[in-house]
Scaffold this motif. Structure first.
Motif, short mmCIF file in Angstrom:
data_model
loop_
_atom_site.label_atom_id
_atom_site.label_comp_id
_atom_site.label_asym_id
_atom_site.label_seq_id
_atom_site.Cartn_x
_atom_site.Cartn_y
_atom_site.Cartn_z
N THR A 9 0.83 -1.20 0.00
CA THR A 9 0.00 0.00 0.00
C THR A 9 0.86 1.25 0.00
N LYS A 15 -4.15 6.76 -2.24
CA LYS A 15 -5.35 6.86 -1.41
C LYS A 15 -6.48 7.52 -2.19
N GLY A 17 -9.94 7.48 -0.75
CA GLY A 17 -10.86 8.08 0.21
C GLY A 17 -11.06 7.23 1.45
N ILE A 18 -11.87 7.77 2.36
CA ILE A 18 -12.20 7.11 3.62
C ILE A 18 -13.72 7.10 3.77
N ASP A 19 -14.27 5.97 4.19
CA ASP A 19 -15.73 5.90 4.39
C ASP A 19 -16.08 6.33 5.81
N ASN A 23 -12.70 3.08 7.21
CA ASN A 23 -11.96 2.25 6.26
C ASN A 23 -11.34 3.14 5.19
N THR A 24 -10.11 2.84 4.80
CA THR A 24 -9.40 3.63 3.80
C THR A 24 -9.28 2.83 2.51
N TYR A 25 -9.56 3.48 1.37
CA TYR A 25 -9.59 2.82 0.07
C TYR A 25 -8.43 3.30 -0.80
N TYR A 26 -7.83 2.35 -1.52
CA TYR A 26 -6.66 2.63 -2.34
C TYR A 26 -6.83 2.02 -3.72
N ALA A 44 -10.51 -0.29 9.18
CA ALA A 44 -10.22 0.45 10.40
C ALA A 44 -10.22 -0.48 11.60
N TRP A 56 -19.04 2.21 -1.48
CA TRP A 56 -17.66 1.84 -1.76
C TRP A 56 -17.57 0.46 -2.38
#
Length: 123
Positions: A9, A15, A17-19, A23-26, A44, A56
């Motif tokens: 990662t 990156k 975004g973050i929900d 949780n972080t999305y890549y 998370a 997402w």
């Protein structure tokens, strides 16, 4: 997440975004030759796929090119819930052992099907 996922990662991820659950999305910075960019999530909390909200999920599975806005919610939409199977909050129908093991008696409106017996010999 494993140390390998964290290193991948850091080196290859961008990156997105973050929900609302943290949780972080890549996605990959550069697509591999002849392939589309990989997309993934860093949870998370515990790594549980049902923790990904529908907005997402569509992006992770390449249904949409961009994540859907989380703030545009309709009145009929319910709040996302993770999979509750195996927890105390799981659904248990009436008659389940953990709900007392007894269900309501049949009301008498049920009639079992019985096939008609044809006594005529086959032709």
């Amino acid at each position: 997440m494993t140390i390998g996922t964290r290193l991948f990662t850091r080196w290859r991820g961008r990156k997105v975004g973050i929900d609302r659950f943290g949780n972080t999305y890549y996605e990959e910075r550069r697509a591999r030759s002849g392939m589309r960019q990989r997309r993934w999530v860093m949870y998370a909390r515990e790594a549980e796929a049902s923790e990904v909200p529908p907005e997402w999920h569509a992006w992770l599975h390449y249904t949409t090119d961009a994540p859907l806005p989380e703030d545009k919610r309709y009145p009929w939409q319910q709040e996302h819930q993770p999979n509750l199977t195996g927890t105390a909050a799981a659904y248990r129908p009436p008659g389940h052992e953990l709900e007392g093991g007894r269900r309501a008696r049949a009301t008498g409106d049920y009639e079992a099907w019985t096939p008609e017996m044809d006594t005529a010999p086959p032709r």
